[in-house]
Design an enzyme around this catalytic site. Structure first.
Site, PDB file in Angstrom:
ATOM      1  N   ARG A 104      11.103  45.453  15.356  1.00 38.11           N
ATOM      2  CA  ARG A 104      11.850  45.818  14.149  1.00 38.11           C
ATOM      3  C   ARG A 104      10.962  46.258  12.988  1.00 38.11           C
ATOM      4  NH1 ARG A 104      14.899  42.782  16.812  1.00 38.11           N
ATOM      5  NH2 ARG A 104      12.995  41.642  17.114  1.00 38.11           N
ATOM      6  N   THR A 105       9.962  45.449  12.685  1.00 36.73           N
ATOM      7  CA  THR A 105       9.203  45.713  11.458  1.00 36.73           C
ATOM      8  C   THR A 105       8.510  47.069  11.541  1.00 36.73           C
ATOM      9  OG1 THR A 105       8.904  43.358  11.160  1.00 36.73           O
ATOM     10  CG2 THR A 105       7.467  44.783   9.878  1.00 36.73           C
ATOM     11  N   LYS A 143     -13.501  47.663  20.634  1.00 34.17           N
ATOM     12  CA  LYS A 143     -14.950  47.917  20.741  1.00 34.17           C
ATOM     13  C   LYS A 143     -15.739  47.056  19.766  1.00 34.17           C
ATOM     14  CE  LYS A 143     -14.164  52.843  21.667  1.00 34.17           C
ATOM     15  NZ  LYS A 143     -14.411  54.191  21.126  1.00 34.17           N
ATOM     16  N   HIS A 199       5.512  37.134   4.916  1.00 36.33           N
ATOM     17  CA  HIS A 199       6.134  38.359   5.426  1.00 36.33           C
ATOM     18  C   HIS A 199       7.084  38.844   4.329  1.00 36.33           C
ATOM     19  CE1 HIS A 199       7.758  41.321   8.005  1.00 36.33           C
ATOM     20  NE2 HIS A 199       8.087  40.594   9.060  1.00 36.33           N
ATOM     21  N   ARG A 244       0.047  44.373  10.075  1.00 31.64           N
ATOM     22  CA  ARG A 244       0.400  43.045  10.608  1.00 31.64           C
ATOM     23  C   ARG A 244      -0.800  42.546  11.389  1.00 31.64           C
ATOM     24  NH1 ARG A 244       5.778  41.497  13.884  1.00 31.64           N
ATOM     25  NH2 ARG A 244       6.508  41.441  11.734  1.00 31.64           N
TER      26      ARG A 244
HETATM   27  C1  NCD Z   1       9.445  37.759  12.300  1.00 29.28           C
HETATM   28  C2  NCD Z   1       7.944  37.760  12.174  1.00 29.28           C
HETATM   29  O1  NCD Z   1       7.267  38.615  12.757  1.00 29.28           O
HETATM   30  O2  NCD Z   1       7.457  36.899  11.454  1.00 29.28           O
HETATM   31  N1  NCD Z   1       9.951  38.917  12.885  1.00 29.28           N
HETATM   32  C3  NCD Z   1      10.267  39.983  12.083  1.00 29.28           C
HETATM   33  O3  NCD Z   1       9.417  40.607  11.502  1.00 29.28           O
HETATM   34  N2  NCD Z   1      11.567  40.274  11.922  1.00 29.28           N
HETATM   35  C4  NCD Z   1      10.017  36.529  12.899  1.00 29.28           C
HETATM   36  C5  NCD Z   1       9.523  36.073  14.237  1.00 29.28           C
HETATM   37  O4  NCD Z   1       8.691  36.719  14.879  1.00 29.28           O
HETATM   38  O5  NCD Z   1      10.009  35.033  14.676  1.00 29.28           O
END
Ligand code: NCD
Length: 305
Positions: free
Chosen positions: A56-57, A85, A134, A106
């Site tokens: 999703r993100t 590397k 997040h 991320r």
């Molecule tokens: C979350 C995350 O990555 O922290 N997912 C997201 O971005 N919607 C929640 C999760 O992974 O449980």
């Protein structure tokens, strides 16, 4: 107000910033619904740098940029990049900032997004740093509450699941501490909220904690469910012991206050049974959909002309 700013923590955003993002997100949502073409970002490039799995993100950031008429370059898997590397994050960021106008990152380590922002003259957005924060998920969470229930103030929010490692919970609680809300925290004891997060919010929020959900359901306006963050456990036996320790089924969903909503940042594993999906209370797929207009608003405010 947000122009060229990095978003590392939800605390980086003032209440006026958040309100402005929501006003813009409403406009983006309307444009999406009417199919109006947008060119806000036509000369801009967004880079996604993902060192951890994501569906999703990453895709909603990329979709948001494409919908704004901009372009996307992406490192979706660090195994196929120079990280494998031995390249440092600092060096990677130094390069990627010269290829793009805004970077979304991320990373499994807490503090990685902050570090990246120090090596970039372009704005950096934290899309999850280990068990840290997040912040853009929190914007989506607040936006969902506002759209579905009209307002955030005055609500009772029950958060259940992995409060220890769940970064969406940490950012959400930090944001909620600015509103007039009651928060119930429910988790197995070993997944309780870290002390530093609890101490940050306890003076500003009316907080109750428990290992049992049922007593809170009749007063809950928002039930926020999270997944046990399997990837954060150093001892896999510890994780195995916790599997199935809580679950929302049609029974729990039926006990919740009338008009309440059930949210989840997703992905879901087994903590909400599929029979809840078609109930009117279930809003987690809608919540994921709101990821696009909210991220469109954020990108255009930070990197737009
Ligand atoms: C979350 C995350 O990555 O922290 N997912 C997201 O971005 N919607 C929640 C999760 O992974 O449980």
């Amino acid at each position: 107000m947000l122009k060229n700013r990095s978003i590392i923590s939800i605390a980086d955003l003032a209440e006026e910033d958040i309100n402005e993002i929501f006003t813009q997100a409403d406009k983006m949502l309307e444009n999406l619904n009417t199919g109006q073409k947008m060119n806000d970002m036509s000369s801009k490039i967004l880079a996604t740098l993902f060192y951890e799995p994501s569906t999703r993100t990453r895709l909603s950031f990329e979709s948001a940029m494409e919908r704004l008429g901009g372009s996307v370059i992406s490192m979706a898997d660090s195994k196929t990049s120079s990280t494998s590397k031995g390249e440092t994050l600092a060096d990677t960021v130094r390069i990627v900032e010269s290829y793009s106008d805004i970077i979304v990152i991320r990373h499994p380590l807490e503090g990685a997004a902050l570090l990246a922002s120090k090596f970039s003259s372009k704005p950096v957005i934290n899309a999850g740093d280990g068990s840290g924060e997040h912040p853009t998920q929190t914007l989506i969470d607040l936006y969902t509450i506002r759209r579905e229930l009209g307002s955030i103030d005055g609500k009772t929010i029950t958060i259940i699941g992995d409060l220890k490692y769940g970064r969406t919970v940490h950012s959400l609680l930090s944001a909620l501490s600015r509103y007039n809300v009651t928060v119930n925290l429910v988790s197995p004891e070993s997944l309780a909220l870290p002390k530093h997060v609890y101490n940050e919010v306890k003076g500003q929020l009316n907080v109750n904690t428990s290992s049992s959900l049922e007593k809170f359901l009749a007063d809950t306006d928002i039930l926020y469910v999270t997944r046990i963050q399997k990837e954060r456990f150093t001892d896999k036996n510890e994780y195995a012991k916790l599997i199935g320790s809580y679950k929302i089924t049609g029974r729990e969903a039926g006990m919740i206050k009338r008009g309440a909503i059930i949210m989840h940042p997703l992905p879901r594993v087994d903590e909400i049974s599929p029979d809840v999906d078609n109930m009117k209370t279930a809003k987690y797929f809608k919540q994921a959909y709101y990821g696009v207009p909210v991220r469109m608003a954020l990108i255009s405010m930070i990197a737009g002309d």
